[in-house]
Design a protein around this motif. Structure first.
Motif, PDB file in Angstrom:
ATOM      1  N   UNK A  49       5.935  11.441  13.235  1.00 32.23           N
ATOM      2  CA  UNK A  49       5.079  12.610  13.395  1.00 32.23           C
ATOM      3  C   UNK A  49       4.081  12.743  12.266  1.00 32.23           C
ATOM      4  N   UNK A  50       4.529  12.511  11.048  1.00 36.12           N
ATOM      5  CA  UNK A  50       3.631  12.600   9.901  1.00 36.12           C
ATOM      6  C   UNK A  50       2.574  11.506   9.947  1.00 36.12           C
ATOM      7  N   UNK A 109       3.299   6.391   3.836  1.00 34.25           N
ATOM      8  CA  UNK A 109       3.457   7.127   2.586  1.00 34.25           C
ATOM      9  C   UNK A 109       3.465   8.626   2.844  1.00 34.25           C
ATOM     10  N   UNK A 110       2.606   9.088   3.758  1.00 32.29           N
ATOM     11  CA  UNK A 110       2.624  10.502   4.145  1.00 32.29           C
ATOM     12  C   UNK A 110       3.959  10.862   4.776  1.00 32.29           C
ATOM     13  N   UNK A 111       4.529   9.926   5.547  1.00 32.65           N
ATOM     14  CA  UNK A 111       5.824  10.168   6.158  1.00 32.65           C
ATOM     15  C   UNK A 111       6.936  10.318   5.134  1.00 32.65           C
ATOM     16  N   UNK A 112       6.898   9.498   4.083  1.00 31.06           N
ATOM     17  CA  UNK A 112       7.935   9.600   3.051  1.00 31.06           C
ATOM     18  C   UNK A 112       7.760  10.879   2.236  1.00 31.06           C
ATOM     19  N   UNK A 113       6.509  11.269   1.988  1.00 29.52           N
ATOM     20  CA  UNK A 113       6.282  12.560   1.340  1.00 29.52           C
ATOM     21  C   UNK A 113       6.871  13.690   2.178  1.00 29.52           C
ATOM     22  N   UNK A 114       6.668  13.586   3.495  1.00 30.34           N
ATOM     23  CA  UNK A 114       7.205  14.607   4.397  1.00 30.34           C
ATOM     24  C   UNK A 114       8.730  14.590   4.390  1.00 30.34           C
ATOM     25  N   UNK A 115       9.337  13.414   4.224  1.00 31.26           N
ATOM     26  CA  UNK A 115      10.801  13.339   4.148  1.00 31.26           C
ATOM     27  C   UNK A 115      11.336  14.083   2.926  1.00 31.26           C
ATOM     28  N   UNK A 118       0.827  -1.203   0.000  1.00 33.59           N
ATOM     29  CA  UNK A 118       0.000   0.000   0.000  1.00 33.59           C
ATOM     30  C   UNK A 118       0.864   1.257   0.000  1.00 33.59           C
ATOM     31  N   UNK A 119       1.947   1.201   0.766  1.00 34.11           N
ATOM     32  CA  UNK A 119       2.850   2.345   0.826  1.00 34.11           C
ATOM     33  C   UNK A 119       3.494   2.591  -0.536  1.00 34.11           C
ATOM     34  N   UNK A 120       3.878   1.509  -1.230  1.00 39.16           N
ATOM     35  CA  UNK A 120       4.499   1.640  -2.545  1.00 39.16           C
ATOM     36  C   UNK A 120       3.520   2.242  -3.551  1.00 39.16           C
ATOM     37  N   UNK A 121       2.261   1.825  -3.484  1.00 40.52           N
ATOM     38  CA  UNK A 121       1.250   2.393  -4.382  1.00 40.52           C
ATOM     39  C   UNK A 121       1.115   3.894  -4.153  1.00 40.52           C
ATOM     40  N   UNK A 153      -4.112  -0.934   5.557  1.00 40.58           N
ATOM     41  CA  UNK A 153      -4.424   0.148   4.634  1.00 40.58           C
ATOM     42  C   UNK A 153      -4.036   1.510   5.224  1.00 40.58           C
ATOM     43  N   UNK A 154      -4.447   1.725   6.468  1.00 37.34           N
ATOM     44  CA  UNK A 154      -4.171   3.008   7.115  1.00 37.34           C
ATOM     45  C   UNK A 154      -2.676   3.175   7.358  1.00 37.34           C
ATOM     46  N   UNK A 155      -2.021   2.100   7.808  1.00 34.64           N
ATOM     47  CA  UNK A 155      -0.580   2.193   8.074  1.00 34.64           C
ATOM     48  C   UNK A 155       0.199   2.484   6.797  1.00 34.64           C
ATOM     49  N   UNK A 156      -0.204   1.867   5.691  1.00 33.71           N
ATOM     50  CA  UNK A 156       0.453   2.142   4.426  1.00 33.71           C
ATOM     51  C   UNK A 156       0.329   3.603   4.027  1.00 33.71           C
TER      52      UNK A 156
END
Length: 273
Positions: free
Chosen positions: A170-171, A130-136, A31-34, A123-126
């Motif tokens: 945090x994200x 993903x929001x965390x990587x966007x924030x990175x 899910x995170x990769x998607x 689903x939620x964790x993914x």
């Protein structure tokens, strides 16, 4: 006797199947990769989101460094401010992530995801990671700008990795907070209004702009309950070497993210009704 013979044996009752942890982790990663695939089509948005933290550092940071209006000890105010602006930029990305969930509901994507064997927590964790990587990615822009302005950032790779973990945690919390609000209000416009209403109070009720010692008592109490304050404290300790409570900061962020993931997963089905 015949009734007993006709009854199916107890061993034939099929046990409840539970997803093993490895399968859940694999689905979270999928899910995170998607979600991360969307970054290729979102580069312009990431650049536009970098304008606001750039203004904070270039204008607010430079002016208040010259004024010396906010005492920060031996640390220049611009150095003190940079980790707070990094946390702010991550907050602004994550807090509106619930809008994407509502869009997926309106497009019918969420209903299709919920009927798959993937657990809702996955689903939620993914989406949270993903929001965390966007924030990175956003954090990298802020760090480059801060370095160009002369902020004394660490070059320790261990500290940088720990910084990345703090930003992701945090994200993840604020992303799931946004999904939780979306599950309660069920409307894109209401979510936008609530997100805008709580973003700046969360930012100003933290130690991002000024030390905790300068806050009045009631604001200190708010800061102690604000996960953003623990994120900023950890980022300052890792990036510029100020005294920090890293064990407490990481502990609070891990617990807060875990609790909010559970709440968001519980409300996810309400969105699809």
């Amino acid at each position: 006797m015949s009734a007993r013979l006709d009854a199916p044996p107890a061993a034939s009752v099929e046990p409840v199947r539970r997803s093993p942890p490895g399968l859940v982790a694999a689905r979270v990663a999928a899910m995170c990769l998607v979600e991360l695939q969307k970054l290729r089509h979102d580069r312009a948005e990431l650049l536009t989101r970098a304008v606001q933290p750039a203004l904070w550092l270039l204008i607010f940071g430079q002016v208040f460094t010259g004024l010396r209006a906010i005492p920060t000890g031996n640390v220049p105010y611009l150095d003190f401010l940079a980790p707070g602006i990094l946390a702010q930029s991550a907050l602004f990305i994550a807090i509106f992530y619930g809008i994407q969930i509502i869009w997926e509901r309106d497009a019918g994507v969420l209903a299709k995801l919920l009927v798959t064997p993937t657990p809702r927590v996955a689903l939620v964790t993914g989406k949270a990671f993903a929001a965390g990587v966007r924030a990175l990615v956003q954090a990298l822009v802020v760090l480059v700008l801060a370095a160009l302005l002369g902020v004394g950032l660490t070059t320790n790779p261990v500290n940088m990795l720990a910084m990345g973990a703090v930003v992701v945690l945090g994200s993840a919390f604020f992303c799931c907070l946004s999904i939780t609000i979306a599950g309660l209000v069920l409307s894109r416009d209401r979510l936008m209004g609530i997100g805008q209403a709580i973003t700046m109070p969360l930012f100003f009720a933290s130690n991002a702009l000024y030390p905790v010692d300068l806050m009045p008592g009631w604001l200190k109490a708010v800061d102690y309950a604000n996960p953003l304050g623990y994120e900023v404290d950890a980022l300052r300790g890792l990036l510029i070497g100020t005294p920090a409570h890293l064990a407490l900061d990481f502990g609070v962020l891990v617990v807060a993210a875990g609790v909010m993931i559970g709440i968001a997963a519980a409300l996810l089905g309400r969105l699809a009704r």
